[in-house]
Design a protein around this motif. Sequence first.
Motif, PDB file in Angstrom:
ATOM      1  N   ALA A 114       0.827  -1.207   0.000  1.00 44.95           N
ATOM      2  CA  ALA A 114       0.000   0.000   0.000  1.00 44.95           C
ATOM      3  C   ALA A 114       0.857   1.250   0.000  1.00 44.95           C
ATOM      4  CB  ALA A 114      -0.937  -0.005   1.203  1.00 44.95           C
ATOM      5  N   GLU A 115       1.895   1.257   0.818  1.00 50.19           N
ATOM      6  CA  GLU A 115       2.747   2.444   0.930  1.00 50.19           C
ATOM      7  C   GLU A 115       4.206   2.009   0.914  1.00 50.19           C
ATOM      8  OE1 GLU A 115       1.749   4.619   4.386  1.00 50.19           O
ATOM      9  OE2 GLU A 115      -0.290   5.079   3.761  1.00 50.19           O
ATOM     10  N   GLY A 116       5.009   2.694   0.122  1.00 50.59           N
ATOM     11  CA  GLY A 116       6.429   2.405   0.075  1.00 50.59           C
ATOM     12  C   GLY A 116       6.706   1.031  -0.516  1.00 50.59           C
ATOM     13  N   GLY A 117       7.951   0.752  -0.723  1.00 51.35           N
ATOM     14  CA  GLY A 117       8.309  -0.532  -1.283  1.00 51.35           C
ATOM     15  C   GLY A 117       8.013  -0.606  -2.773  1.00 51.35           C
ATOM     16  N   GLU A 118       8.450  -1.680  -3.382  1.00 52.46           N
ATOM     17  CA  GLU A 118       8.284  -1.844  -4.819  1.00 52.46           C
ATOM     18  C   GLU A 118       7.306  -2.968  -5.120  1.00 52.46           C
ATOM     19  OE1 GLU A 118      12.586  -0.583  -6.650  1.00 52.46           O
ATOM     20  OE2 GLU A 118      12.446  -2.555  -5.712  1.00 52.46           O
ATOM     21  N   THR A 119       6.597  -2.824  -6.216  1.00 53.45           N
ATOM     22  CA  THR A 119       5.693  -3.868  -6.672  1.00 53.45           C
ATOM     23  C   THR A 119       6.514  -4.975  -7.325  1.00 53.45           C
ATOM     24  OG1 THR A 119       3.900  -2.298  -7.027  1.00 53.45           O
ATOM     25  CG2 THR A 119       3.757  -4.402  -8.188  1.00 53.45           C
ATOM     26  N   VAL A 120       6.231  -6.207  -6.937  1.00 54.79           N
ATOM     27  CA  VAL A 120       6.942  -7.361  -7.488  1.00 54.79           C
ATOM     28  C   VAL A 120       5.949  -8.187  -8.295  1.00 54.79           C
ATOM     29  CG1 VAL A 120       8.212  -9.480  -6.948  1.00 54.79           C
ATOM     30  CG2 VAL A 120       8.612  -7.406  -5.607  1.00 54.79           C
ATOM     31  N   ARG A 121       6.336  -8.539  -9.526  1.00 57.40           N
ATOM     32  CA  ARG A 121       5.481  -9.381 -10.358  1.00 57.40           C
ATOM     33  C   ARG A 121       6.327 -10.437 -11.058  1.00 57.40           C
ATOM     34  NH1 ARG A 121       2.707  -5.816 -13.513  1.00 57.40           N
ATOM     35  NH2 ARG A 121       4.085  -5.976 -15.318  1.00 57.40           N
ATOM     36  N   ILE A 122       5.856 -11.674 -10.967  1.00 56.79           N
ATOM     37  CA  ILE A 122       6.479 -12.759 -11.711  1.00 56.79           C
ATOM     38  C   ILE A 122       5.425 -13.340 -12.652  1.00 56.79           C
ATOM     39  CG2 ILE A 122       8.137 -13.287  -9.881  1.00 56.79           C
ATOM     40  CD1 ILE A 122       6.381 -15.662  -9.096  1.00 56.79           C
ATOM     41  N   ALA A 123       5.857 -13.860 -13.775  1.00 52.44           N
ATOM     42  CA  ALA A 123       4.911 -14.388 -14.758  1.00 52.44           C
ATOM     43  C   ALA A 123       5.594 -15.471 -15.584  1.00 52.44           C
ATOM     44  CB  ALA A 123       4.385 -13.273 -15.663  1.00 52.44           C
ATOM     45  N   ARG A 124       4.773 -16.358 -16.099  1.00 52.06           N
ATOM     46  CA  ARG A 124       5.295 -17.389 -17.003  1.00 52.06           C
ATOM     47  C   ARG A 124       5.440 -16.781 -18.400  1.00 52.06           C
ATOM     48  NH1 ARG A 124       4.537 -22.539 -14.517  1.00 52.06           N
ATOM     49  NH2 ARG A 124       3.007 -22.457 -12.803  1.00 52.06           N
ATOM     50  N   ASN A 125       6.566 -17.079 -19.036  1.00 51.51           N
ATOM     51  CA  ASN A 125       6.772 -16.577 -20.391  1.00 51.51           C
ATOM     52  C   ASN A 125       6.198 -17.556 -21.413  1.00 51.51           C
ATOM     53  OD1 ASN A 125       8.632 -18.665 -20.482  1.00 51.51           O
ATOM     54  ND2 ASN A 125      10.413 -17.295 -20.223  1.00 51.51           N
ATOM     55  N   SER A 126       6.475 -17.327 -22.675  1.00 54.76           N
ATOM     56  CA  SER A 126       5.923 -18.170 -23.734  1.00 54.76           C
ATOM     57  C   SER A 126       6.414 -19.609 -23.651  1.00 54.76           C
ATOM     58  CB  SER A 126       6.279 -17.573 -25.099  1.00 54.76           C
ATOM     59  OG  SER A 126       7.692 -17.457 -25.243  1.00 54.76           O
ATOM     60  N   GLU A 127       7.528 -19.816 -22.970  1.00 53.74           N
ATOM     61  CA  GLU A 127       8.075 -21.158 -22.804  1.00 53.74           C
ATOM     62  C   GLU A 127       7.629 -21.793 -21.490  1.00 53.74           C
ATOM     63  OE1 GLU A 127      12.257 -20.704 -23.175  1.00 53.74           O
ATOM     64  OE2 GLU A 127      12.191 -20.151 -25.286  1.00 53.74           O
ATOM     65  N   ASN A 128       6.655 -21.153 -20.827  1.00 54.78           N
ATOM     66  CA  ASN A 128       6.130 -21.631 -19.542  1.00 54.78           C
ATOM     67  C   ASN A 128       7.200 -21.633 -18.446  1.00 54.78           C
ATOM     68  OD1 ASN A 128       3.873 -22.438 -18.037  1.00 54.78           O
ATOM     69  ND2 ASN A 128       4.457 -24.607 -18.161  1.00 54.78           N
ATOM     70  N   VAL A 129       8.115 -20.698 -18.542  1.00 52.80           N
ATOM     71  CA  VAL A 129       9.183 -20.541 -17.563  1.00 52.80           C
ATOM     72  C   VAL A 129       8.942 -19.245 -16.792  1.00 52.80           C
ATOM     73  CG1 VAL A 129      11.674 -20.258 -17.220  1.00 52.80           C
ATOM     74  CG2 VAL A 129      10.817 -21.815 -18.991  1.00 52.80           C
ATOM     75  N   TRP A 130       9.108 -19.313 -15.483  1.00 52.73           N
ATOM     76  CA  TRP A 130       8.896 -18.124 -14.657  1.00 52.73           C
ATOM     77  C   TRP A 130       9.991 -17.098 -14.924  1.00 52.73           C
ATOM     78  CZ3 TRP A 130       4.510 -17.137 -12.265  1.00 52.73           C
ATOM     79  CH2 TRP A 130       3.683 -18.186 -11.862  1.00 52.73           C
ATOM     80  N   ALA A 131       9.578 -15.841 -14.953  1.00 55.62           N
ATOM     81  CA  ALA A 131      10.510 -14.728 -15.105  1.00 55.62           C
ATOM     82  C   ALA A 131      10.031 -13.579 -14.221  1.00 55.62           C
ATOM     83  CB  ALA A 131      10.599 -14.283 -16.567  1.00 55.62           C
ATOM     84  N   VAL A 132      10.971 -12.786 -13.747  1.00 51.84           N
ATOM     85  CA  VAL A 132      10.641 -11.603 -12.944  1.00 51.84           C
ATOM     86  C   VAL A 132      10.398 -10.444 -13.900  1.00 51.84           C
ATOM     87  CG1 VAL A 132      11.405 -10.024 -11.143  1.00 51.84           C
ATOM     88  CG2 VAL A 132      12.047 -12.437 -11.024  1.00 51.84           C
ATOM     89  N   GLU A 133       9.222  -9.819 -13.785  1.00 51.96           N
ATOM     90  CA  GLU A 133       8.889  -8.672 -14.635  1.00 51.96           C
ATOM     91  C   GLU A 133       9.058  -7.347 -13.905  1.00 51.96           C
ATOM     92  OE1 GLU A 133       5.658 -10.728 -17.685  1.00 51.96           O
ATOM     93  OE2 GLU A 133       4.956  -9.320 -16.156  1.00 51.96           O
ATOM     94  N   LEU A 134       8.765  -7.337 -12.620  1.00 55.54           N
ATOM     95  CA  LEU A 134       8.915  -6.141 -11.780  1.00 55.54           C
ATOM     96  C   LEU A 134       9.573  -6.532 -10.462  1.00 55.54           C
ATOM     97  CD1 LEU A 134       5.422  -4.388 -12.209  1.00 55.54           C
ATOM     98  CD2 LEU A 134       7.587  -3.687 -13.226  1.00 55.54           C
ATOM     99  N   PRO A 135      10.400  -5.680  -9.894  1.00 57.33           N
ATOM    100  CA  PRO A 135      10.721  -4.314 -10.352  1.00 57.33           C
ATOM    101  C   PRO A 135      11.770  -4.251 -11.458  1.00 57.33           C
ATOM    102  CG  PRO A 135      11.822  -4.781  -8.289  1.00 57.33           C
ATOM    103  CD  PRO A 135      10.974  -5.984  -8.582  1.00 57.33           C
ATOM    104  N   ILE A 136      12.520  -5.344 -11.666  1.00 55.69           N
ATOM    105  CA  ILE A 136      13.525  -5.383 -12.730  1.00 55.69           C
ATOM    106  C   ILE A 136      13.326  -6.675 -13.507  1.00 55.69           C
ATOM    107  CG2 ILE A 136      16.001  -5.452 -13.253  1.00 55.69           C
ATOM    108  CD1 ILE A 136      16.498  -3.979 -10.616  1.00 55.69           C
TER     109      ILE A 136
END
Length: 264
Positions: A114-136
């Motif tokens: 909610a306040e401060g800190g960075e949003t973290v997002r991970i997602a599967r790519n086209s090869e069904n492999v996890w990758a970090v999209e946010l923050p880097i």
Amino acid sequence: MALAPKEGAKPWQAKQHLQKTPARAAAPAKAAKTKVKAIATRKESSIIKQERPLFRAGTWITILVLAVLIGFTFYINREQDPATLVVDETPVSAPVVMFAATEGIPASIEVKPAEGGETVRIARNSENVWAVELPIEAEANQGLAEAAASQISALRILSPIENGKPGIFGLENPAFTITIVFDGGKTHTLEIGDSTPTNSGYYVRIDKDQMAITDLSGIDSLLQLGFFPPYLNTPTPTPLPATETPVPATEAESTPEVPVTPTP
């Protein structure tokens, strides 16, 4: 006053007559004393009856109204205090799966504070492999990312909350919002509120609608994802390209020389 013995009475009869005379004289005095005592008792009783009561009717009404006001104030304060709000944390039946298996498997997980800190997002790519999209953007540790996804599938509703305002449970301004996208195409949000008074779970709100209590360990594992993004290798910040600092021109360079014309 004693009476004289009759003439011709024998000596022992005269003595007996003299002994009975005082008792007869004392009887009227005793009766008078008893009468005086009875009158005093009646006067004392009438005085007690004439005394006013300690509390009048108006005093009792005032005390009753004050007690009602104190009780009402206490009730309002208890309703606004989440620590004293009675919510059954013990499930009345078997825990219910929060997200049905028909939703599919998580394809994207985002943890936003909610306040401060960075949003973290991970997602599967086209090869069904996890990758970090946010923050880097970076490669993800597949084990850590898959562990977070399994926590999503394992979340349970321990006890639904039917009544109560969201603010009481820390859901008016939730500390974290977790957004999950499933490979089936549906997206769900999970707002994280306060922990329960017994510290055995969290108050959550699913899709800004249903409030419930869920297990503590599952939510803590997902929040760790936000605190520590699952990078495969810790990304190194790219250094900025070097920039040349302009050097100010010197006086000699800035002032042109004037040629000297010889005098004829």
